[in-house]
Design an enzyme around this catalytic site. Structure first.
Site, mmCIF file in Angstrom:
data_model
loop_
_atom_site.group_PDB
_atom_site.id
_atom_site.type_symbol
_atom_site.label_atom_id
_atom_site.label_comp_id
_atom_site.label_asym_id
_atom_site.label_seq_id
_atom_site.Cartn_x
_atom_site.Cartn_y
_atom_site.Cartn_z
ATOM 1 N N ASP A 67 0.830 -1.199 0.000
ATOM 2 C CA ASP A 67 0.000 0.000 0.000
ATOM 3 C C ASP A 67 0.869 1.255 0.000
ATOM 4 O O ASP A 67 2.089 1.174 0.176
ATOM 5 C CB ASP A 67 -0.962 0.004 1.203
ATOM 6 N N ASN A 136 -8.070 0.287 13.421
ATOM 7 C CA ASN A 136 -9.484 0.098 13.060
ATOM 8 C C ASN A 136 -9.710 -1.256 12.373
ATOM 9 O O ASN A 136 -10.762 -1.483 11.796
ATOM 10 C CB ASN A 136 -9.941 1.229 12.136
ATOM 11 N N HIS A 138 -7.907 -2.411 9.786
ATOM 12 C CA HIS A 138 -7.580 -2.464 8.362
ATOM 13 C C HIS A 138 -6.383 -3.368 8.110
ATOM 14 O O HIS A 138 -5.562 -3.627 8.994
ATOM 15 C CB HIS A 138 -7.403 -1.067 7.743
ATOM 16 N N GLU A 143 -9.905 -0.579 4.308
ATOM 17 C CA GLU A 143 -10.566 0.038 5.455
ATOM 18 C C GLU A 143 -11.909 -0.650 5.737
ATOM 19 O O GLU A 143 -12.471 -1.301 4.849
ATOM 20 C CB GLU A 143 -10.812 1.522 5.149
HETATM 21 C C1 GLP Z 1 -0.682 1.257 8.357
HETATM 22 C C2 GLP Z 1 -0.417 0.508 7.039
HETATM 23 C C3 GLP Z 1 -0.501 -0.982 7.204
HETATM 24 C C4 GLP Z 1 0.108 -1.324 8.543
HETATM 25 C C5 GLP Z 1 -0.847 -0.865 9.626
HETATM 26 C C6 GLP Z 1 -0.344 -1.055 11.040
HETATM 27 O O1 GLP Z 1 -1.451 2.369 8.181
HETATM 28 N N1 GLP Z 1 -1.236 0.897 5.930
HETATM 29 O O2 GLP Z 1 0.120 -1.633 6.134
HETATM 30 O O3 GLP Z 1 0.326 -2.696 8.629
HETATM 31 O O4 GLP Z 1 -1.273 0.458 9.379
HETATM 32 O O5 GLP Z 1 0.717 -0.207 11.340
HETATM 33 P P1 GLP Z 1 1.636 -0.349 12.630
HETATM 34 O O6 GLP Z 1 2.390 -1.621 12.477
HETATM 35 O O7 GLP Z 1 2.536 0.855 12.608
HETATM 36 O O8 GLP Z 1 0.727 -0.396 13.806
#
Ligand code: GLP
Length: 244
Positions: A67, A136, A138, A143
């Protein structure tokens, strides 16, 4: 889905790094899709250490971007592109021809999505995807409310993602849209690993593993996947009914 709970972040990171090494040893030309974010950071450090010490060869592998924040250039340290260059591609010595990331500055984002889908098809699908979980629920930028039938797409980021995402940037930034692989890619990937650590993830992990599978909580689709593993530490597992 297999769930493994570790005493600490180090334990789950080591386990995830070993899965990645196992995949490249089984198939030197494996196609990987590795998430950005804080959760897999230690996994990538351990992977790099192991590769440096044992000389595991990633030169035939391919890497697909999961992403990206729309409108954020690769030179911005908060971009997924910058993160992957810094934490994965440069340390592992991956050549540019084997890296396939979204161009989030493209004037034609639907075309970006289409060419990403074509690349994945041409490479024979993704062998291993490592994902984190958003606050959330995702996965990538899928989302809550997203259709599980989508491949790559552009999506409006919900408010929580726009706010939580600020942590990756030096200073406030406008984060309205994301470009992401879809849940259909996620479900078609041969092996999916989901990693989460810390108490802040305990509530969303509980919901994702215990509530009904639904597009309102995209991470619940990890339980629909034919070959998925969830690696979490005891803090992230602390609200699970069965883990107690
Ligand atoms: C982000 C990314 C995801 C990531 C997730 C968790 O916004 N789009 O690919 O895995 O949220 O992030 P974190 O590991 O910093 O909690």
């Amino acid at each position: 889905m297999k769930l493994e709970i570790f005493d600490n972040y180090e334990g789950l990171s080591l386990r995830a790094a070993k899965e990645i090494i196992g995949a490249i040893q089984r198939k030197p030309s494996a196609v990987f899709c590795l998430a950005t974010g804080d959760s897999p950071k230690r996994t990538y450090e351990l992977l790099t250490n192991e590769v440096t010490q044992s000389g595991v060869d990633f030169s035939k592998a391919h890497f697909i971007g999961l992403d990206e924040w729309v409108g954020i250039p690769p030179s911005n340290p908060g971009s997924c592109h910058y993160y992957l260059d810094t934490n994965v591609f440069r340390p592992l010595g991956i050549s540019a021809a084997r890296i396939h990331l979204f161009d989030a500055l493209s004037k034609d984002l639907p075309n970006e999505c289409q060419s990403m889908d074509e690349t994945i098809r041409r490479l024979g699908g993704i062998d291993l995807m490592l994902v984190g979980i958003g606050m959330n629920g995702h996965v990538g930028f899928n989302e809550p409310g997203v259709s599980p039938n989508l491949y790559s797409h552009v999506i409006h980021l919900d408010e929580m993602t726009q706010n939580v995402g600020q942590k990756y940037f030096n200073g406030a930034v406008v984060l309205k849209q994301g470009i992401t692989l879809g849940l259909k890619h996620f479900l078609e990937t041969k092996l999916v690993l989901l990693v989460a650590n810390g108490e802040k993830k305990a509530a969303i992990i509980k919901r994702s593993l215990e509530e009904n599978i639904s597009e309102n909580l995209p991470a619940t689709f990890i339980r629909k996947h034919a070959n998925s593993k969830v690696f979490i530490d005891s803090a992230a597992a602390s609200k699970l009914i069965k883990a107690r």
